[in-house]
Design a protein around this motif. Structure first.
Motif, PDB file in Angstrom:
ATOM      1  N   VAL A 264      57.853  68.588  -6.567  1.00 56.90           N
ATOM      2  CA  VAL A 264      58.254  68.879  -5.209  1.00 56.90           C
ATOM      3  C   VAL A 264      59.894  69.155  -5.054  1.00 56.90           C
ATOM      4  CG1 VAL A 264      58.259  67.973  -2.728  1.00 56.90           C
ATOM      5  CG2 VAL A 264      56.216  67.611  -4.314  1.00 56.90           C
ATOM      6  N   THR A 265      60.435  70.171  -5.059  1.00 53.70           N
ATOM      7  CA  THR A 265      61.631  70.478  -5.355  1.00 53.70           C
ATOM      8  C   THR A 265      62.621  70.178  -4.009  1.00 53.70           C
ATOM      9  OG1 THR A 265      61.000  72.365  -6.873  1.00 53.70           O
ATOM     10  CG2 THR A 265      63.409  72.087  -6.072  1.00 53.70           C
ATOM     11  N   GLU A 266      63.546  69.112  -4.222  1.00 56.29           N
ATOM     12  CA  GLU A 266      64.258  69.141  -3.229  1.00 56.29           C
ATOM     13  C   GLU A 266      65.705  69.936  -3.402  1.00 56.29           C
ATOM     14  OE1 GLU A 266      62.777  66.343  -0.686  1.00 56.29           O
ATOM     15  OE2 GLU A 266      64.574  67.127  -0.504  1.00 56.29           O
ATOM     16  N   PRO A 267      66.401  70.562  -2.670  1.00 53.13           N
ATOM     17  CA  PRO A 267      67.630  71.339  -2.673  1.00 53.13           C
ATOM     18  C   PRO A 267      68.574  70.496  -3.678  1.00 53.13           C
ATOM     19  CG  PRO A 267      66.942  71.762  -0.726  1.00 53.13           C
ATOM     20  CD  PRO A 267      66.092  70.555  -1.080  1.00 53.13           C
ATOM     21  N   PHE A 268      69.401  71.282  -4.512  1.00 50.05           N
ATOM     22  CA  PHE A 268      70.368  70.493  -5.032  1.00 50.05           C
ATOM     23  C   PHE A 268      71.590  70.333  -4.181  1.00 50.05           C
ATOM     24  CE2 PHE A 268      68.535  72.075  -9.010  1.00 50.05           C
ATOM     25  CZ  PHE A 268      68.874  71.060  -9.953  1.00 50.05           C
ATOM     26  N   PRO A 269      71.938  69.151  -3.966  1.00 50.56           N
ATOM     27  CA  PRO A 269      73.064  68.989  -3.041  1.00 50.56           C
ATOM     28  C   PRO A 269      74.342  69.659  -3.457  1.00 50.56           C
ATOM     29  CG  PRO A 269      72.665  66.863  -4.286  1.00 50.56           C
ATOM     30  CD  PRO A 269      71.778  67.831  -4.894  1.00 50.56           C
ATOM     31  N   ILE A 270      75.004  70.464  -2.604  1.00 51.06           N
ATOM     32  CA  ILE A 270      76.084  71.155  -2.845  1.00 51.06           C
ATOM     33  C   ILE A 270      77.298  70.900  -1.817  1.00 51.06           C
ATOM     34  CG2 ILE A 270      77.046  73.547  -2.958  1.00 51.06           C
ATOM     35  CD1 ILE A 270      74.256  74.573  -3.916  1.00 51.06           C
ATOM     36  N   ARG A 271      78.503  70.497  -2.205  1.00 47.05           N
ATOM     37  CA  ARG A 271      79.485  70.543  -1.074  1.00 47.05           C
ATOM     38  C   ARG A 271      80.609  71.615  -1.438  1.00 47.05           C
ATOM     39  NH1 ARG A 271      84.309  67.049  -1.086  1.00 47.05           N
ATOM     40  NH2 ARG A 271      84.196  66.594  -3.124  1.00 47.05           N
ATOM     41  N   LEU A 272      80.730  72.167  -0.366  1.00 45.05           N
ATOM     42  CA  LEU A 272      81.776  73.320  -0.342  1.00 45.05           C
ATOM     43  C   LEU A 272      82.986  72.754  -0.320  1.00 45.05           C
ATOM     44  CD1 LEU A 272      79.962  76.149   1.647  1.00 45.05           C
ATOM     45  CD2 LEU A 272      80.066  75.904  -0.988  1.00 45.05           C
ATOM     46  N   VAL A 273      84.043  73.103  -1.311  1.00 42.58           N
ATOM     47  CA  VAL A 273      85.516  72.718  -1.172  1.00 42.58           C
ATOM     48  C   VAL A 273      86.282  74.019  -1.056  1.00 42.58           C
ATOM     49  CG1 VAL A 273      87.267  71.198  -2.327  1.00 42.58           C
ATOM     50  CG2 VAL A 273      84.925  70.666  -2.301  1.00 42.58           C
ATOM     51  N   SER A 274      87.096  74.179   0.070  1.00 42.29           N
ATOM     52  CA  SER A 274      88.022  75.089   0.183  1.00 42.29           C
ATOM     53  C   SER A 274      89.293  74.763  -0.560  1.00 42.29           C
ATOM     54  CB  SER A 274      88.312  75.376   1.585  1.00 42.29           C
ATOM     55  OG  SER A 274      89.343  74.354   2.167  1.00 42.29           O
ATOM     56  N   ASP A 275      90.087  75.845  -0.753  1.00 41.15           N
ATOM     57  CA  ASP A 275      91.421  75.700  -1.656  1.00 41.15           C
ATOM     58  C   ASP A 275      92.440  74.896  -0.672  1.00 41.15           C
ATOM     59  OD1 ASP A 275      91.463  79.056  -2.971  1.00 41.15           O
ATOM     60  OD2 ASP A 275      90.850  77.110  -3.656  1.00 41.15           O
ATOM     61  N   ALA A 276      92.317  75.051   0.433  1.00 41.04           N
ATOM     62  CA  ALA A 276      93.242  74.008   1.386  1.00 41.04           C
ATOM     63  C   ALA A 276      92.920  72.852   1.339  1.00 41.04           C
ATOM     64  CB  ALA A 276      93.169  74.475   2.939  1.00 41.04           C
ATOM     65  N   ASP A 277      91.766  72.412   1.358  1.00 38.84           N
ATOM     66  CA  ASP A 277      91.070  70.810   1.217  1.00 38.84           C
ATOM     67  C   ASP A 277      91.555  70.235  -0.032  1.00 38.84           C
ATOM     68  OD1 ASP A 277      88.347  71.454   3.265  1.00 38.84           O
ATOM     69  OD2 ASP A 277      90.402  71.035   3.887  1.00 38.84           O
ATOM     70  N   SER A 278      91.740  70.961  -1.161  1.00 34.03           N
ATOM     71  CA  SER A 278      91.757  70.556  -2.423  1.00 34.03           C
ATOM     72  C   SER A 278      93.201  70.337  -2.654  1.00 34.03           C
ATOM     73  CB  SER A 278      91.401  71.329  -3.458  1.00 34.03           C
ATOM     74  OG  SER A 278      91.948  72.501  -3.542  1.00 34.03           O
ATOM     75  N   LYS A 279      94.291  70.633  -2.234  1.00 32.77           N
ATOM     76  CA  LYS A 279      95.751  70.577  -2.454  1.00 32.77           C
ATOM     77  C   LYS A 279      96.021  69.147  -1.887  1.00 32.77           C
ATOM     78  CE  LYS A 279      96.778  75.499  -2.704  1.00 32.77           C
ATOM     79  NZ  LYS A 279      97.642  76.712  -1.910  1.00 32.77           N
ATOM     80  N   PRO A 280      96.638  68.484  -2.744  1.00 34.84           N
ATOM     81  CA  PRO A 280      97.159  67.162  -2.339  1.00 34.84           C
ATOM     82  C   PRO A 280      97.889  66.968  -1.109  1.00 34.84           C
ATOM     83  CG  PRO A 280      97.589  67.490  -4.591  1.00 34.84           C
ATOM     84  CD  PRO A 280      96.983  68.843  -4.119  1.00 34.84           C
TER      85      PRO A 280
END
Lengths: 284, 265
Positions: A264-280
């Motif tokens: 019974v397939t559950e969707p794989f959890p995916i998190r979208l990360v933008s370039d702006a969020d990833s910069k420290p």
């Protein structure tokens, strides 16, 4: 010394002389017979058989004259034959392998599965036959190595003569993507074969659909070629098929895998990360 | 250019620094004479078939070096070049567009065009320098199985039941093939092997090439006879023809018998 010379019987001296005459005449006749046999067998048998027949004729004649010469000296051949009988038993035990190779060699010559100059494959070894000798066959491999194969091994093994027949077949394994049209692929392959002058028109190229693979449609395309052009066609036709597939946008697939989490397939959890969020510096 | 009756073949003057371009069927051949050497380059071009062969004094037509080039060097440069048409050096397999079925005890005559070969030599020597087909031919195998048979050429030849349509192509040789089915079974012809090396090549006054007529007689399932007739194809008299090239291989005066599978497919 004088006493010894006086004791020499003139008759004995004559018999030794007679024996020498026999040996010399035997040698001459043996050589003449060898040449005559080679001349006669020139167009009837291959090189190795000619050599063998010439040797047999030469040795037979030599043997006859040696026996005559020994007889002239007064040598008791009965003793020699008796000793030979005993020796042969000893020699026989000691030379089983060599005798087996010699006999195997004779069978090879009579059966003629291959000749000097042929390409043969014995086990893992493929090479050109340089000579077929009494005890062994000598090969030269494609990377220029010298291989000696005992005749006994050849008689007992599977030997493939690659140059026996004038034409050979090249079997090409082709795999295309599952989405491709089999009929269209077949047409492309047949066109490639038709355009290549090395591909024989007859027998016609053969197309065989082998089945559905994990990620591909598997097929075999077989073409015939003159044996001298085997390597040339094998290389050129692969290149031409690749070019034709590229021109017709026919995909040659790489292996695909589909992943499932369970029955019974559950969707794989995916998190979208933008370039702006990833910069420290932006994380405040 | 010095030729006989403005022919495209024959013996021609070929002094130093001369260039000839020959076009025949699909082949374009350039010949260039330089100090102590001849350069010959050729390739097959499939744009249009040159059914009227030509030999002209032209500059090079190849934009890039041709696919096949040969250089022949001489201590003393020959003054003349010999260009001779010939027939194939192997049997030619002719395949009708649709297979032909011949009823028992029937006879049919087919007319077939065979591609020409070009033989280039110097007149001072009998050695042939080049021996090339005028069309790009494909190798083929003709025989009852893959063990027994003979290497042949497969050529896209057209076969007709009438000689007239093929008699206008001066880049090919017309051959009349008479087939007799003397057995009580149907004879189906998918392909015929024409023994080109055993045929002589003739030319008529119009420049059309002809060969001897051949007769193939099927007697029974396994037996057939091939014979080279003393008659020229198309019924032309020998007096009206000129022998261009004798047969490459002499079949002798007798007929040859071959297995049915060696003549018909």
């Amino acid at each position: 010394m004088t006493e010894w010379i006086n004791n020499i019987d003139a008759a004995w001296f004559m018999s030794v002389f007679e024996a020498l005459i026999y040996f010399i005449v035997g040698l001459i006749l043996a050589k003449m017979a060898s040449r005559a046999v080679r001349q006669w067998s020139k167009n009837r048998f291959d090189t190795h058989q000619q050599l063998l027949m010439a040797r047999v004729a030469s040795y037979l004649i030599l043997l006859v004259f040696v026996v005559m010469g020994l007889n002239a000296i007064g040598f008791n051949l009965g003793v020699l034959i008796g000793a030979a009988g005993v020796m042969s038993v000893a020699i026989g035990f000691a030379s089983q392998t060599s005798a087996s190779n010699i006999i195997s060699g004779l069978f090879l010559v009579a059966e003629r599965p291959f000749s000097v100059g042929d390409l043969i494959k014995v086990g893992e070894t493929t090479g050109e036959v340089l000579s077929i000798d009494l005890l062994s066959v000598k090969l030269r491999t494609f990377d220029n190595l010298f291989v000696r194969i005992p005749n006994e091994t050849l008689i007992k093994s599977e030997v493939t003569t690659l140059t026996r027949f004038p034409i050979r077949r090249i079997d090409l394994s082709i795999a295309v993507a599952l989405k491709e049209d089999i009929k269209a692929v077949r047409k492309v392959l047949e066109k490639v074969a038709e355009a290549n002058p090395l591909c024989l028109d007859e027998p016609k190229p053969k197309f065989v659909f082998l089945g559905f693979g994990d990620s591909s449609l598997n097929m075999q395309f077989s073409v015939w070629v003159k044996r001298e052009s085997f390597i040339e066609l094998k290389n050129s036709i692969h290149e031409e098929i690749k070019e034709a597939f590229d021109a017709e946008s026919i995909e040659i697939p790489f292996p695909h895998r589909s992943l499932y989490t369970g029955s019974v397939t559950e969707p794989f959890p995916i998190r979208l990360v933008s370039d702006a969020d990833s910069k420290p510096e932006n994380k405040d | 250019m010095v030729g006989r009756q403005n022919r495209w073949w024959g013996d021609f003057d070929f002094p130093q620094q001369t260039q000839w371009v020959m076009r025949c069927a699909d082949v374009c051949l350039e010949m260039h004479s330089a100090p102590h050497q001849w350069w010959l380059g050729y390739e097959w071009q499939h744009t249009t078939e040159q059914i009227e062969p030509s030999l002209k004094n032209e500059t090079s037509t190849f934009e890039s070096p041709p696919k096949h080039e040969h250089r022949f060097v001489f201590a003393e440069l020959p003054e003349r070049v010999a260009i001779k048409p010939a027939l194939a050096d192997r049997p030619v397999v002719c395949r009708p567009d649709v297979s032909v079925s011949l009823l028992p005890f029937q006879e049919v005559t087919l007319f077939v065009c065979l591609p020409l070969w070009l033989k280039i030599a110097s007149t001072s020597s009998e050695q042939t320098l080049l021996d090339i087909p005028t069309v790009k031919v494909c190798d083929s195998w003709f025989g009852p199985n893959t063990r027994e048979g003979v290497l042949s050429y497969a050529s896209q030849v057209s076969e007709q039941l009438d000689v007239k349509p093929i008699a206008n192509n001066k880049a090919r040789a017309a051959i009349e093939v008479r087939i007799q089915n003397q057995s009580d079974q149907m004879l189906t012809l998918d392909k015929i092997s024409v023994p080109a090396p055993n045929l002589s090549l003739y030319v008529d006054k119009q420049g059309q090439f002809w060969t001897q007529r051949i007769t193939l007689v099927r007697r029974n399932l396994d037996d057939a006879i091939l014979s080279l007739d003393d008659v020229i194809s198309g019924g032309l008299p020998l007096s009206a023809l000129e022998l261009v090239c004798a047969a490459r291989e002499d079949i002798g005066r007798s007929k040859i018998t071959k297995a049915i599978s060696a003549l018909f497919g």
